[in-house]
Design an enzyme around this catalytic site. Structure first.
Site, mmCIF file in Angstrom:
data_model
loop_
_atom_site.group_PDB
_atom_site.id
_atom_site.type_symbol
_atom_site.label_atom_id
_atom_site.label_comp_id
_atom_site.label_asym_id
_atom_site.label_seq_id
_atom_site.Cartn_x
_atom_site.Cartn_y
_atom_site.Cartn_z
ATOM 1 N N ASP A 154 -8.555 -20.425 23.697
ATOM 2 C CA ASP A 154 -7.803 -21.291 22.791
ATOM 3 C C ASP A 154 -8.568 -22.598 22.598
ATOM 4 O OD1 ASP A 154 -5.829 -22.101 21.089
ATOM 5 O OD2 ASP A 154 -4.386 -22.656 22.631
ATOM 6 N N LYS A 179 -12.619 -22.424 17.481
ATOM 7 C CA LYS A 179 -12.660 -21.033 17.003
ATOM 8 C C LYS A 179 -14.092 -20.578 16.733
ATOM 9 C CE LYS A 179 -8.513 -22.106 17.326
ATOM 10 N NZ LYS A 179 -8.016 -22.092 18.692
ATOM 11 N N ASP A 225 -6.196 -16.888 20.827
ATOM 12 C CA ASP A 225 -5.164 -17.460 19.971
ATOM 13 C C ASP A 225 -5.756 -17.881 18.629
ATOM 14 O OD1 ASP A 225 -2.669 -18.337 19.198
ATOM 15 O OD2 ASP A 225 -2.817 -20.264 20.215
ATOM 16 N N ASN A 226 -4.890 -18.012 17.626
ATOM 17 C CA ASN A 226 -5.255 -18.547 16.296
ATOM 18 C C ASN A 226 -6.352 -17.749 15.602
ATOM 19 O OD1 ASN A 226 -4.973 -21.595 18.047
ATOM 20 N ND2 ASN A 226 -3.439 -20.892 16.592
ATOM 21 N N GLU A 265 2.156 -22.244 15.853
ATOM 22 C CA GLU A 265 3.045 -22.936 16.778
ATOM 23 C C GLU A 265 3.667 -24.184 16.141
ATOM 24 O OE1 GLU A 265 -1.349 -23.632 17.764
ATOM 25 O OE2 GLU A 265 0.005 -21.923 17.498
#
Length: 530
Positions: A183, A186, A211-212, A241
């Site tokens: 996380d 990226k 994540d993401n 989120e």
């Protein structure tokens, strides 16, 4: 200057864009504009302001209270890109399913996900959490300690991830990773995943959760995961989120193991075991194991489908075939003590090494990845059970749906039990009796509901407890040593010593029966005489 007519014509388009992308405008306002204004007014970072709020509103030592307070701050006061409660439930479920012991977190940020992970782990587990921003790391450490997790549970590493991953083994003593949570930036997902692949820390069944991957997105990471053949990939759909309406997701990668590549440890074993020079195929772009196997066969003058004395000796009497996988080729050697036994086929010896073998469909990694030194004994146990032709004296009928016979109280030599226990004492399990009581709802065994993964020594206080209880008294712990001729050896080199042991117990049983029968006949004669 724009004329009123043009402005009026563009108004519907502008309204359409505002309505369609309204959640992104909300995100821009909350994550950028409000943050900039409050940074200027307070002189504190957003993460520091969040910590002050938690300090005054949460209960110290209560991880759930800290997480709830964080969620309240992020949804009502200021936006911080934590994993959040909805995606947090996905993380919680995976942690409970896999019960990892060693976890790597890339991107500590302010400690929210670290606390969420730590509270779901079994006793003895450890998290290595990596954060490159010193200011954020300072806040995260306060949050983690406030939640009640010390340095033995969570080790915070303040360095860039690309510097940490290659040094995990040397600097921190990490031998393998059961679970990795990504996380951080990226753009670092793919390079860091490739570093993990090259580190040798990922084992079959290791989980990587990122994540993401949809927003902001990590397309190159997903493309590599899907095309490499190294992972089983599943994307869990969710929303960003604390901002409803923006689609996002988490990628769950299950590492399947490296199947090819000249730098893979299996190839290195091939070179060392058979003294084969693979330099002829070690050129850029060559990573096809079948090509390596063909070259290996040529170098050893092996004709496909025929047995060569040199190879036969090293593989326990099994022919090497062109269609055999490299893993099968190397793993055949492990059951070599029973190379003369017709019970032990190449297929059996290969399956004995699988974490989910069709022989039993049994998962050794039910409480994190089992260490190699511990798994070695279970492989030897499988070979012993499947291949040994000298277990006759201990075979008993079994009135069970999945088997009609079983072995009972096989006397194992003390050294076998002690070394097995010693090599597994730092591993984890959730059950004392591995024969029954598992949750088989998914087709493979998982810890039953209500059980917890505990250190090996807590489940099995001694070597005797382990040897006798783990397989429902299939084995009996003895104080006899190898060479006594009175105990069975699970592993040996050279001539099979278990043949004489089996003969001893067979003869002993025959003598016992003969004596008992003689005494019974004598008693009957005495009764007749009287």
């Amino acid at each position: 200057m724009v004329s009123p007519a043009i402005a009026l014509a563009l108004l519907p388009l502008l309204l359409t864009l505002i309505i369609r992308y309204r959640y992104f405008f909300v995100l821009l306002y909350r994550a950028v504009l409000i943050r900039w204004v409050r940074d200027c007014l307070t002189g504190l970072s957003r993460e520091e302001r969040g910590y002050q709020y938690i300090l005054t509103h949460a209960t110290p030592g209560d991880s759930q209270s800290i997480l709830d307070t964080f969620d309240q701050w992020c949804s009502k006061v200021e936006f911080i890109s934590n994993i959040g409660p909805k995606k947090g439930k996905i993380l919680d479920r995976l942690l409970l399913e896999h019960c990892p012991i060693t976890v790597l977190e890339l991107g500590t940020h302010c400690g929210y996900s670290t606390v969420r992970i730590a509270r779901s782990l079994p006793i003895g587990a450890r998290i290595y959490s990596v954060e490159m921003d010193e200011r954020n790391a300072g806040v995260a450490e306060k949050v983690i300690r406030l939640a009640g997790f010390d340095e033995d549970m969570v080790e915070l590493i303040v360095r860039p991830s690309d510097e940490v991953i290659p040094r995990l083994r040397e600097d921190f003593g990490v031998e393998h990773l059961d679970f990795v949570f990504m996380d951080h930036w990226k753009r670092c997902y793919l390079p860091d995943l490739q570093l993990l692949e090259g580190s040798g820390l990922l084992g079959e069944g290791s989980i990587i959760l990122a994540d993401n991957v949809i927003f902001p997105g990590a397309p190159n990471f997903l493309r590599h995961a899907r095309r490499s053949g190294l992972y089983e990939v599943r994307v869990h759909r969710a929303t960003l989120e604390y901002i409803r309406g923006i689609r996002d997701g988490m990628a769950e990668l299950t590492f399947l193991g490296i199947k090819s590549g000249l730098d893979h440890p299996l190839v290195l074993v091939l070179i060392g075991s058979f003294h084969v020079d693979l330099s002829a195929v070690a050129r850029p772009g060559v990573a096809d194991i079948s090509a390596v196997l063909r070259f290996f066969c040529r170098q050893t003058q092996h004709v496909y489908g025929r047995k060569t004395p040199d190879i036969r000796a090293q593989t326990g009497g099994t022919a090497v075939s062109a269609g055999m996988s490299l893993s099968a080729l190397l793993k055949i050697k492990i059951c070599s003590p029973w190379k003369e036994s017709a019970c032990c086929t190449a297929n059996t010896t290969e399956e004995a090494h699988q974490d989910n073998s069709y022989l039993y469909n049994f998962n050794w990694n039910h409480c994190g990845i089992m260490s190699d030194k511990c798994k070695k004994h279970f492989i030897q146990d499988t070979c012993f059970y499947e291949c040994s032709p000298h277990l006759g004296p201990w075979i008993q009928p079994a009135n069970e749906t999945w088997r009609k016979e079983r072995i009972l109280d096989v006397p194992l030599c003390r050294e076998d039990c002690e070394s097995w226990y010693e090599d597994c004492k730092n591993d984890y399990t959730c059950k004392e009796n591995w024969h029954k009581g598992w949750d088989w709802s998914t087709g493979i065994n998982h810890c039953p509901k209500g059980s917890h993964c505990s250190r090996w020594t807590e489940i099995f206080p001694s070597a005797q407890d382990m040897c006798e209880k783990i397989w429902s008294n299939s084995y009996k712990y003895t104080t006899l040593s190898k060479g006594s001729g009175r105990c069975m050896q699970m592993w040996f080199e050279g001539p099979n010593p278990n043949k004489k042991v089996a003969e001893y117990y067979l003869n002993g049983d025959a003598e016992t029966v003969a004596i008992a029968t003689g005494l019974h006949v004598f008693a009957l004669l005495m009764m007749l005489l009287h």
